[in-house]
Design a protein around this motif. Sequence first.
Motif, PDB file in Angstrom:
ATOM      1  N   VAL A 111       0.595 -24.355  17.523  1.00 33.47           N
ATOM      2  CA  VAL A 111      -0.745 -24.140  18.074  1.00 33.47           C
ATOM      3  C   VAL A 111      -1.457 -23.197  17.114  1.00 33.47           C
ATOM      4  O   VAL A 111      -1.016 -22.062  16.901  1.00 33.47           O
ATOM      5  CB  VAL A 111      -0.689 -23.551  19.496  1.00 33.47           C
ATOM      6  CG1 VAL A 111      -2.100 -23.360  20.038  1.00 33.47           C
ATOM      7  CG2 VAL A 111       0.117 -24.452  20.420  1.00 33.47           C
ATOM      8  N   PHE A 112      -2.521 -23.690  16.510  1.00 39.18           N
ATOM      9  CA  PHE A 112      -3.248 -22.959  15.474  1.00 39.18           C
ATOM     10  C   PHE A 112      -4.518 -22.356  16.041  1.00 39.18           C
ATOM     11  O   PHE A 112      -5.343 -23.062  16.632  1.00 39.18           O
ATOM     12  CB  PHE A 112      -3.587 -23.892  14.309  1.00 39.18           C
ATOM     13  CG  PHE A 112      -4.548 -23.317  13.305  1.00 39.18           C
ATOM     14  CD1 PHE A 112      -4.229 -22.171  12.592  1.00 39.18           C
ATOM     15  CD2 PHE A 112      -5.779 -23.921  13.078  1.00 39.18           C
ATOM     16  CE1 PHE A 112      -5.127 -21.631  11.669  1.00 39.18           C
ATOM     17  CE2 PHE A 112      -6.669 -23.400  12.154  1.00 39.18           C
ATOM     18  CZ  PHE A 112      -6.350 -22.246  11.451  1.00 39.18           C
ATOM     19  N   ALA A 113      -4.680 -21.051  15.843  1.00 40.21           N
ATOM     20  CA  ALA A 113      -5.898 -20.367  16.287  1.00 40.21           C
ATOM     21  C   ALA A 113      -7.006 -20.632  15.290  1.00 40.21           C
ATOM     22  O   ALA A 113      -7.184 -19.913  14.314  1.00 40.21           O
ATOM     23  CB  ALA A 113      -5.645 -18.875  16.432  1.00 40.21           C
ATOM     24  N   SER A 114      -7.755 -21.709  15.548  1.00 40.02           N
ATOM     25  CA  SER A 114      -8.987 -21.941  14.802  1.00 40.02           C
ATOM     26  C   SER A 114     -10.086 -21.106  15.457  1.00 40.02           C
ATOM     27  O   SER A 114      -9.807 -20.166  16.206  1.00 40.02           O
ATOM     28  CB  SER A 114      -9.323 -23.430  14.780  1.00 40.02           C
ATOM     29  OG  SER A 114     -10.447 -23.680  13.952  1.00 40.02           O
ATOM     30  N   SER A 115     -11.330 -21.417  15.180  1.00 38.62           N
ATOM     31  CA  SER A 115     -12.423 -20.577  15.678  1.00 38.62           C
ATOM     32  C   SER A 115     -13.701 -21.386  15.791  1.00 38.62           C
ATOM     33  O   SER A 115     -13.927 -22.344  15.030  1.00 38.62           O
ATOM     34  CB  SER A 115     -12.652 -19.402  14.724  1.00 38.62           C
ATOM     35  OG  SER A 115     -13.829 -18.694  15.061  1.00 38.62           O
ATOM     36  N   ASN A 116     -14.535 -20.981  16.711  1.00 37.21           N
ATOM     37  CA  ASN A 116     -15.871 -21.576  16.795  1.00 37.21           C
ATOM     38  C   ASN A 116     -16.668 -21.347  15.523  1.00 37.21           C
ATOM     39  O   ASN A 116     -17.629 -22.066  15.248  1.00 37.21           O
ATOM     40  CB  ASN A 116     -16.621 -21.030  18.010  1.00 37.21           C
ATOM     41  CG  ASN A 116     -16.991 -19.558  17.888  1.00 37.21           C
ATOM     42  OD1 ASN A 116     -18.107 -19.218  17.500  1.00 37.21           O
ATOM     43  ND2 ASN A 116     -16.066 -18.664  18.232  1.00 37.21           N
ATOM     44  N   HIS A 117     -16.255 -20.387  14.685  1.00 35.56           N
ATOM     45  CA  HIS A 117     -16.980 -20.112  13.446  1.00 35.56           C
ATOM     46  C   HIS A 117     -16.746 -21.186  12.383  1.00 35.56           C
ATOM     47  O   HIS A 117     -17.438 -21.201  11.364  1.00 35.56           O
ATOM     48  CB  HIS A 117     -16.636 -18.713  12.943  1.00 35.56           C
ATOM     49  CG  HIS A 117     -17.111 -17.652  13.883  1.00 35.56           C
ATOM     50  ND1 HIS A 117     -18.441 -17.358  14.068  1.00 35.56           N
ATOM     51  CD2 HIS A 117     -16.416 -16.845  14.732  1.00 35.56           C
ATOM     52  CE1 HIS A 117     -18.560 -16.407  14.975  1.00 35.56           C
ATOM     53  NE2 HIS A 117     -17.348 -16.086  15.395  1.00 35.56           N
ATOM     54  N   ALA A 118     -15.804 -22.112  12.639  1.00 31.88           N
ATOM     55  CA  ALA A 118     -15.670 -23.275  11.766  1.00 31.88           C
ATOM     56  C   ALA A 118     -16.883 -24.195  11.885  1.00 31.88           C
ATOM     57  O   ALA A 118     -17.151 -24.994  10.985  1.00 31.88           O
ATOM     58  CB  ALA A 118     -14.405 -24.051  12.102  1.00 31.88           C
ATOM     59  N   VAL A 119     -17.602 -24.079  12.997  1.00 28.60           N
ATOM     60  CA  VAL A 119     -18.822 -24.864  13.217  1.00 28.60           C
ATOM     61  C   VAL A 119     -19.982 -23.935  13.560  1.00 28.60           C
ATOM     62  O   VAL A 119     -20.904 -24.299  14.287  1.00 28.60           O
ATOM     63  CB  VAL A 119     -18.609 -25.923  14.320  1.00 28.60           C
ATOM     64  CG1 VAL A 119     -17.698 -27.023  13.849  1.00 28.60           C
ATOM     65  CG2 VAL A 119     -18.057 -25.283  15.598  1.00 28.60           C
ATOM     66  N   GLY A 120     -19.933 -22.714  13.009  1.00 30.15           N
ATOM     67  CA  GLY A 120     -20.843 -21.662  13.439  1.00 30.15           C
ATOM     68  C   GLY A 120     -22.307 -21.938  13.226  1.00 30.15           C
ATOM     69  O   GLY A 120     -23.159 -21.434  13.972  1.00 30.15           O
ATOM     70  N   PHE A 121     -22.672 -22.716  12.208  1.00 33.13           N
ATOM     71  CA  PHE A 121     -24.078 -23.000  11.950  1.00 33.13           C
ATOM     72  C   PHE A 121     -24.594 -24.187  12.763  1.00 33.13           C
ATOM     73  O   PHE A 121     -25.737 -24.609  12.584  1.00 33.13           O
ATOM     74  CB  PHE A 121     -24.323 -23.216  10.459  1.00 33.13           C
ATOM     75  CG  PHE A 121     -24.713 -21.949   9.740  1.00 33.13           C
ATOM     76  CD1 PHE A 121     -25.922 -21.317   9.989  1.00 33.13           C
ATOM     77  CD2 PHE A 121     -23.854 -21.376   8.811  1.00 33.13           C
ATOM     78  CE1 PHE A 121     -26.275 -20.136   9.340  1.00 33.13           C
ATOM     79  CE2 PHE A 121     -24.198 -20.201   8.149  1.00 33.13           C
ATOM     80  CZ  PHE A 121     -25.411 -19.581   8.416  1.00 33.13           C
ATOM     81  N   THR A 122     -23.790 -24.707  13.663  1.00 31.77           N
ATOM     82  CA  THR A 122     -24.272 -25.732  14.587  1.00 31.77           C
ATOM     83  C   THR A 122     -25.297 -25.107  15.527  1.00 31.77           C
ATOM     84  O   THR A 122     -25.028 -24.064  16.123  1.00 31.77           O
ATOM     85  CB  THR A 122     -23.109 -26.300  15.413  1.00 31.77           C
ATOM     86  OG1 THR A 122     -22.118 -26.828  14.525  1.00 31.77           O
ATOM     87  CG2 THR A 122     -23.584 -27.369  16.374  1.00 31.77           C
ATOM     88  N   PRO A 123     -26.475 -25.701  15.679  1.00 28.11           N
ATOM     89  CA  PRO A 123     -27.449 -25.138  16.625  1.00 28.11           C
ATOM     90  C   PRO A 123     -26.876 -25.117  18.037  1.00 28.11           C
ATOM     91  O   PRO A 123     -26.255 -26.079  18.482  1.00 28.11           O
ATOM     92  CB  PRO A 123     -28.639 -26.095  16.518  1.00 28.11           C
ATOM     93  CG  PRO A 123     -28.502 -26.725  15.169  1.00 28.11           C
ATOM     94  CD  PRO A 123     -27.019 -26.849  14.940  1.00 28.11           C
ATOM     95  N   ARG A 124     -27.098 -24.048  18.724  1.00 33.25           N
ATOM     96  CA  ARG A 124     -26.592 -23.946  20.094  1.00 33.25           C
ATOM     97  C   ARG A 124     -27.548 -24.677  21.043  1.00 33.25           C
ATOM     98  O   ARG A 124     -28.742 -24.803  20.784  1.00 33.25           O
ATOM     99  CB  ARG A 124     -26.455 -22.485  20.515  1.00 33.25           C
ATOM    100  CG  ARG A 124     -27.789 -21.774  20.734  1.00 33.25           C
ATOM    101  CD  ARG A 124     -27.612 -20.466  21.471  1.00 33.25           C
ATOM    102  NE  ARG A 124     -28.873 -19.761  21.663  1.00 33.25           N
ATOM    103  CZ  ARG A 124     -29.696 -19.967  22.688  1.00 33.25           C
ATOM    104  NH1 ARG A 124     -29.407 -20.872  23.608  1.00 33.25           N
ATOM    105  NH2 ARG A 124     -30.806 -19.270  22.794  1.00 33.25           N
TER     106      ARG A 124
END
Length: 279
Positions: A111-124
């Motif tokens: 189980v790898f701890a990725s992050s929402n910052h891998a897609v951080g520039f996606t508009p919310r």
Amino acid sequence: MSAPHAPRTVLLTGAAGGMGTLMRRLLPAYGYRLRLLDLVPVEDGPDADEVITADLCDRDALRQAVHGVDAIVHLAGISLEAPFLKILRSNIEGTYRLYEAARQEGIRRIVFASSNHAVGFTPRPVAMPVPDASLIPVGAPRRPDTFYGLSKGFGEDLASLYWDLHGIETVSVRIGSCFPEPTSVRMLSVWLSPADAARLLHAALTAEGVGHTVVYGSSANTRLWWDLSTARALGYEPQDDSEPYAAELIAEQGELDPANPGHAHLGGHFCTRPPIWPH
């Protein structure tokens, strides 16, 4: 997906960190025997069966840590933005070495701890609550907001490669913000309670046939921005919601402003920082 018997022994990397500290206290209730690994000594480590203080780039120590475990929860690494060369060693090289050790020792689940910052520039999303059709899917193009976010995208691709080449299954969890309670208005949308984090990691460790699966990691927040369907497909049933904290946080900080670059994207203030160059 149905769940087989839980792995008996799990290596928890980054065990001295913030989320690692929370998980080493919560995961044993699911029947796991934890082996702890971190670069720094683990406080109250004697509660664990084994504690290893070592760098992920120490090949011999890493093989020792991985030997004999049933699965790995990989939380280790730099968790904020840093100069690229530091990110390279800790998050990129360190994760590669962990996967190599897992391959050599025959480990079949990470189980790898990725992050929402891998897609951080996606508009919310702006509308609240977000309609289901507008929730950010895991298949959205990766748009890292920092060298840190870039390293998490690398980790996801490495996990995919090791599944295709070596049959090592991974669930990459794009973690939001795992704290006892949310501390910002943005966090109302991405908060992962510690109890839900343990539920999600347990589901990721026990679900069958995951291959390489990417999921978002958060609680069932009323103000949720992203799609939790791939996490739910593992058997994850979040129980918590950040909404009880909303009124106080909004009164203190105000609502998010779409005109503010730090509010307009999934990655928050990470999207407002220039890269940190080495000196």
